[in-house]
Design a protein around this motif. Structure first.
Motif, PDB file in Angstrom:
ATOM      1  N   PRO A 186       0.817  -1.222   0.000  1.00  0.00           N
ATOM      2  CA  PRO A 186       0.000   0.000   0.000  1.00  0.00           C
ATOM      3  C   PRO A 186       0.849   1.269   0.000  1.00  0.00           C
ATOM      4  O   PRO A 186       0.496   2.252  -0.651  1.00  0.00           O
ATOM      5  CB  PRO A 186      -0.814  -0.118   1.293  1.00  0.00           C
ATOM      6  N   ALA A 187       1.974   1.244   0.731  1.00  0.00           N
ATOM      7  CA  ALA A 187       2.856   2.417   0.742  1.00  0.00           C
ATOM      8  C   ALA A 187       3.412   2.660  -0.657  1.00  0.00           C
ATOM      9  O   ALA A 187       3.510   3.810  -1.120  1.00  0.00           O
ATOM     10  CB  ALA A 187       4.004   2.212   1.731  1.00  0.00           C
ATOM     11  N   PHE A 188       3.761   1.584  -1.361  1.00  0.00           N
ATOM     12  CA  PHE A 188       4.275   1.722  -2.716  1.00  0.00           C
ATOM     13  C   PHE A 188       3.188   2.256  -3.650  1.00  0.00           C
ATOM     14  O   PHE A 188       3.454   3.104  -4.506  1.00  0.00           O
ATOM     15  CB  PHE A 188       4.794   0.369  -3.207  1.00  0.00           C
ATOM     16  N   ALA A 189       1.962   1.771  -3.480  1.00  0.00           N
ATOM     17  CA  ALA A 189       0.862   2.243  -4.325  1.00  0.00           C
ATOM     18  C   ALA A 189       0.619   3.738  -4.111  1.00  0.00           C
ATOM     19  O   ALA A 189       0.339   4.484  -5.056  1.00  0.00           O
ATOM     20  CB  ALA A 189      -0.411   1.444  -4.018  1.00  0.00           C
ATOM     21  N   ARG A 190       0.743   4.167  -2.859  1.00  0.00           N
ATOM     22  CA  ARG A 190       0.560   5.585  -2.541  1.00  0.00           C
ATOM     23  C   ARG A 190       1.639   6.408  -3.233  1.00  0.00           C
ATOM     24  O   ARG A 190       1.381   7.472  -3.806  1.00  0.00           O
ATOM     25  CB  ARG A 190       0.620   5.766  -1.025  1.00  0.00           C
ATOM     26  N   TRP A 191       2.888   5.894  -3.202  1.00  0.00           N
ATOM     27  CA  TRP A 191       3.992   6.599  -3.854  1.00  0.00           C
ATOM     28  C   TRP A 191       3.764   6.660  -5.367  1.00  0.00           C
ATOM     29  O   TRP A 191       3.933   7.694  -6.002  1.00  0.00           O
ATOM     30  CB  TRP A 191       5.306   5.873  -3.536  1.00  0.00           C
ATOM     31  N   LEU A 192       3.345   5.527  -5.954  1.00  0.00           N
ATOM     32  CA  LEU A 192       3.180   5.445  -7.396  1.00  0.00           C
ATOM     33  C   LEU A 192       2.093   6.403  -7.888  1.00  0.00           C
ATOM     34  O   LEU A 192       2.243   7.035  -8.935  1.00  0.00           O
ATOM     35  CB  LEU A 192       2.832   4.004  -7.802  1.00  0.00           C
ATOM     36  N   SER A 193       1.005   6.511  -7.122  1.00  0.00           N
ATOM     37  CA  SER A 193      -0.095   7.374  -7.565  1.00  0.00           C
ATOM     38  C   SER A 193       0.324   8.833  -7.586  1.00  0.00           C
ATOM     39  O   SER A 193      -0.312   9.657  -8.259  1.00  0.00           O
ATOM     40  CB  SER A 193      -1.313   7.189  -6.657  1.00  0.00           C
ATOM     41  N   SER A 194       1.402   9.166  -6.881  1.00  0.00           N
ATOM     42  CA  SER A 194       1.869  10.558  -6.858  1.00  0.00           C
ATOM     43  C   SER A 194       2.893  10.831  -7.960  1.00  0.00           C
ATOM     44  O   SER A 194       3.352  11.969  -8.104  1.00  0.00           O
ATOM     45  CB  SER A 194       2.484  10.876  -5.486  1.00  0.00           C
ATOM     46  N   GLN A 195       3.261   9.815  -8.725  1.00  0.00           N
ATOM     47  CA  GLN A 195       4.266  10.025  -9.785  1.00  0.00           C
ATOM     48  C   GLN A 195       3.564  10.396 -11.086  1.00  0.00           C
ATOM     49  O   GLN A 195       2.732   9.633 -11.586  1.00  0.00           O
ATOM     50  CB  GLN A 195       5.103   8.760  -9.997  1.00  0.00           C
ATOM     51  N   PRO A 196       3.890  11.548 -11.661  1.00  0.00           N
ATOM     52  CA  PRO A 196       3.205  11.951 -12.888  1.00  0.00           C
ATOM     53  C   PRO A 196       3.586  11.028 -14.033  1.00  0.00           C
ATOM     54  O   PRO A 196       4.722  10.573 -14.132  1.00  0.00           O
ATOM     55  CB  PRO A 196       3.726  13.371 -13.134  1.00  0.00           C
ATOM     56  N   GLY A 197       2.642  10.738 -14.876  1.00  0.00           N
ATOM     57  CA  GLY A 197       2.943   9.984 -16.086  1.00  0.00           C
ATOM     58  C   GLY A 197       2.849   8.495 -15.947  1.00  0.00           C
ATOM     59  O   GLY A 197       2.922   7.775 -16.941  1.00  0.00           O
ATOM     60  N   SER A 198       2.675   7.979 -14.717  1.00  0.00           N
ATOM     61  CA  SER A 198       2.713   6.531 -14.569  1.00  0.00           C
ATOM     62  C   SER A 198       1.472   5.874 -15.178  1.00  0.00           C
ATOM     63  O   SER A 198       1.512   4.713 -15.557  1.00  0.00           O
ATOM     64  CB  SER A 198       2.843   6.144 -13.092  1.00  0.00           C
ATOM     65  N   SER A 199       0.358   6.621 -15.281  1.00  0.00           N
ATOM     66  CA  SER A 199      -0.831   5.994 -15.854  1.00  0.00           C
ATOM     67  C   SER A 199      -1.349   6.790 -17.053  1.00  0.00           C
ATOM     68  O   SER A 199      -2.494   6.653 -17.445  1.00  0.00           O
ATOM     69  CB  SER A 199      -1.927   5.856 -14.784  1.00  0.00           C
ATOM     70  N   ARG A 200      -0.491   7.622 -17.663  1.00  0.00           N
ATOM     71  CA  ARG A 200      -0.956   8.397 -18.817  1.00  0.00           C
ATOM     72  C   ARG A 200      -1.173   7.464 -20.002  1.00  0.00           C
ATOM     73  O   ARG A 200      -0.488   6.444 -20.144  1.00  0.00           O
ATOM     74  CB  ARG A 200       0.100   9.461 -19.175  1.00  0.00           C
ATOM     75  N   PRO A 201      -2.107   7.800 -20.887  1.00  0.00           N
ATOM     76  CA  PRO A 201      -2.314   6.953 -22.068  1.00  0.00           C
ATOM     77  C   PRO A 201      -1.132   7.109 -23.023  1.00  0.00           C
ATOM     78  O   PRO A 201      -0.606   8.205 -23.195  1.00  0.00           O
ATOM     79  CB  PRO A 201      -3.606   7.506 -22.685  1.00  0.00           C
ATOM     80  N   PRO A 202      -0.696   6.038 -23.640  1.00  0.00           N
ATOM     81  CA  PRO A 202       0.459   6.126 -24.534  1.00  0.00           C
ATOM     82  C   PRO A 202       0.060   6.713 -25.891  1.00  0.00           C
ATOM     83  O   PRO A 202      -1.099   6.656 -26.287  1.00  0.00           O
ATOM     84  CB  PRO A 202       0.892   4.673 -24.693  1.00  0.00           C
ATOM     85  N   ALA A 203       1.035   7.269 -26.574  1.00  0.00           N
ATOM     86  CA  ALA A 203       0.779   7.803 -27.906  1.00  0.00           C
ATOM     87  C   ALA A 203       0.671   6.653 -28.897  1.00  0.00           C
ATOM     88  O   ALA A 203       1.442   5.706 -28.848  1.00  0.00           O
ATOM     89  CB  ALA A 203       1.927   8.731 -28.307  1.00  0.00           C
ATOM     90  N   LEU A 204      -0.315   6.701 -29.783  1.00  0.00           N
ATOM     91  CA  LEU A 204      -0.537   5.679 -30.807  1.00  0.00           C
ATOM     92  C   LEU A 204      -0.532   6.369 -32.175  1.00  0.00           C
ATOM     93  O   LEU A 204      -0.740   7.586 -32.252  1.00  0.00           O
ATOM     94  CB  LEU A 204      -1.871   4.983 -30.569  1.00  0.00           C
ATOM     95  N   PRO A 205      -0.397   5.720 -33.321  1.00  0.00           N
ATOM     96  CA  PRO A 205      -0.182   4.272 -33.432  1.00  0.00           C
ATOM     97  C   PRO A 205       1.292   3.898 -33.372  1.00  0.00           C
ATOM     98  O   PRO A 205       2.168   4.762 -33.423  1.00  0.00           O
ATOM     99  CB  PRO A 205      -0.747   3.983 -34.823  1.00  0.00           C
ATOM    100  N   TRP A 206       1.549   2.637 -33.236  1.00  0.00           N
ATOM    101  CA  TRP A 206       2.911   2.128 -33.267  1.00  0.00           C
ATOM    102  C   TRP A 206       3.132   1.433 -34.596  1.00  0.00           C
ATOM    103  O   TRP A 206       2.324   0.610 -35.017  1.00  0.00           O
ATOM    104  CB  TRP A 206       3.140   1.115 -32.128  1.00  0.00           C
ATOM    105  N   SER A 207       4.228   1.770 -35.220  1.00  0.00           N
ATOM    106  CA  SER A 207       4.428   1.240 -36.565  1.00  0.00           C
ATOM    107  C   SER A 207       5.737   0.494 -36.732  1.00  0.00           C
ATOM    108  O   SER A 207       5.951  -0.162 -37.747  1.00  0.00           O
ATOM    109  CB  SER A 207       4.371   2.396 -37.580  1.00  0.00           C
TER     110      SER A 207
END
Lengths: 218, 270
Positions: free
Chosen positions: B56-77
């Protein structure tokens, strides 16, 4: 009336002694999983004499410090992708299972695994030997026991400080029947959860946990 | 008999009746002050609660990191080749990864804080499979337990708590008899450098992706380690993994003088 007063007197004394903040209804004692809590406390603070573990408001730490040896043992069932699922030692395992043993101990110690075959003969030569460091985890190499019939036993031994471990192990195994201690030679607290076995003893050093492997098709 | 019963009842009543504190009677018009002469006994938190708080402590840290759950740029070629056919191989045994909770507690963390200093006894990394959904479809974030469909296009999203270098190697062969063929990304004997808390998608190119081969025995080995985690100095403690809906968390106990190293396998569905 006089007799009624005399009989009520001890209970009145009880009221006075317990006092307002310590009456039964207001005193909160958190439920403990007993051996598991004590063992985790003991292995997390390997030096029981450190001041950090013996604060006056830390009864758990004080209790854990009274145990001479403690150990956590898990059997890690391995899958081909390298992931491991932890189990307690009281679960039955089967021929061909690939597994590792994980140990955490309350002191730096030598550990060894001994095998008792289905005929009840314990091999004096250990299957594996290694060392554990206090406050760290040790995972054994991958193992696999196979056979045709019967039950093999793998004894996971946190060796005592005195030499002659095989003789000591023989004596220890003789003090147990069907997993229960016979007599009062060894004072052992054990708790099994789904993922680990927690052992602690108050009367000496050295601990043994036994894993059983069944040799027939599931 | 009746007297014995009366004794028992009186004993039960003695236990049940208890005023919480002594309160001095206040004079008329005077504010009441109740001195707490019997402060409550602090309830010690069992050490096991601290151990269970690692993830849980790690999850709390991760949720505060910007970009960790941003949608990736598509398409991949552009597919990054993962095959090293013909390369010399060495026997490979996976580093143990335990699907469970650590026994030893997290030390040094402030409850509720989202920082993860290097002095903590555990270090970790979040790894997500970023799976392409196909033309026009959004990408999915998945845990490492998700077996990839054949020919799936994916990236690996990495967020470590420590200064890290990352690389990818190929593993081939049947289970229990695997072989490591060597590093396939990046090429040229270099690694990708990642700062603590930074989120990086591998392969680095915006339109690049990985794709496992058609053979189910072909796997990908991701290595995320501290630059000083050599064979002699890397932590020998097992790694714990927790799978969530959108990624996996890896945590490793790191004794003083050692450095963290996490090596998960990426598998295809069989």
């Amino acid at each position: 009336m006089k007799r009624l007063f005399l009989r009520a007197l001890p209970f009145c004394a009880l009221l006075v002694m317990k006092g307002p903040a310590y009456s039964c209804m207001s005193f909160h004692s958190p439920p403990l999983d007993w051996a598991k809590d004590v063992v985790i406390e003991r292995v997390s603070r390997p030096d029981p004499n450190s001041s950090a573990g013996l604060a006056s408001n830390d009864p758990l730490g004080s209790l854990a410090a009274s145990y001479s040896d403690a150990m956590i043992v898990s059997v890690l069932l391995e899958t081909p992708d390298g992931t491991l699922r932890p189990c307690a030692t009281d679960r039955l395992f089967y021929t061909g299972d690939r597994f590792r043993i994980k140990l955490v101990a309350s002191r730096d110690a030598k550990v060894s695994f001994y095998n008792t075959n289905p005929r009840g003969i314990t091999n004096p030569k250990p299957v594996w030997e290694g060392r554990v460091k206090a406050g760290q985890e040790t995972v054994s190499p991958r193992m696999r026991l196979t056979g045709n019939t019967g039950i093999d036993q793998l004894h996971v031994v946190m060796e005592p400080l005195t030499p002659g471990v095989f003789g000591w192990l023989t004596q220890w195994l003789g003090s147990f029947k069907d997993g229960q201690p016979v007599g009062k030679d060894i004072q052992l607290d054990v708790q099994n959860t789904e993922s680990a076995t927690y052992l602690a003893r108050i009367d000496g050093n050295g601990l043994v946990a036994t894993v059983r492997i069944v040799h027939n098709a599931r | 008999m009746k007297r014995s019963l009366l004794s028992i009842v009186l004993a039960a009543l003695a236990c049940a009746v208890a005023p919480a504190t002594h309160a001095a009677p206040a004079a008329a018009g005077e504010a009441k002050f109740v001195a707490d002469t019997h402060p409550p006994v602090p309830v010690p938190v069992p050490m096991r609660d601290l151990g269970e708080a690692v993830f849980p402590a790690f999850a709390r840290w991760l949720s505060s990191q910007p970009g960790s759950s941003r949608p990736p740029a598509l398409p991949w070629s552009q597919a990054i080749p993962l095959s090293k056919s013909g390369a010399a191989s060495t026997p490979y045994e996976p580093v143990p990864v335990i699907l469970g909770l650590p026994d030893l507690p997290l030390f040094g963390a402030d409850r509720g804080e989202a920082s993860w200093p290097a002095s903590l006894n555990y270090q970790g990394v979040s790894i997500r499979l970023v799976l392409s959904g196909g033309p026009g479809a959004p990408a999915q974030l998945l845990p490492m337990s998700a077996a990839l469909p054949a020919q799936a296009r994916f990236k690996l999203r990495i967020t470590p708590t420590f200064e890290a270098i990352a690389s990818v190697a190929q593993v081939v062969g049947e289970p229990w008899q695997a072989h490591l063929t060597g590093q396939v990304y990046p090429t040229g004997g270099v690694s990708v450098s990642i700062k603590p808390g930074e989120t990086v998608d591998l392969p680095l190119g915006t339109n690049e992706y990985f794709m496992l081969g058609r053979t189910p025995t072909e796997r990908m080995l991701l290595t995320v380690r501290h630059p000083r985690a050599t064979q002699a100095t890397r932590s020998d403690q097992p790694v714990y993994r927790q799978d969530l809906i959108d990624g996996s968390s890896y945590l490793q106990l790191v004794p003083r003088g050692n450095f963290p190293a996490v090596e998960p396998l990426v598998l295809s569905a069989r």
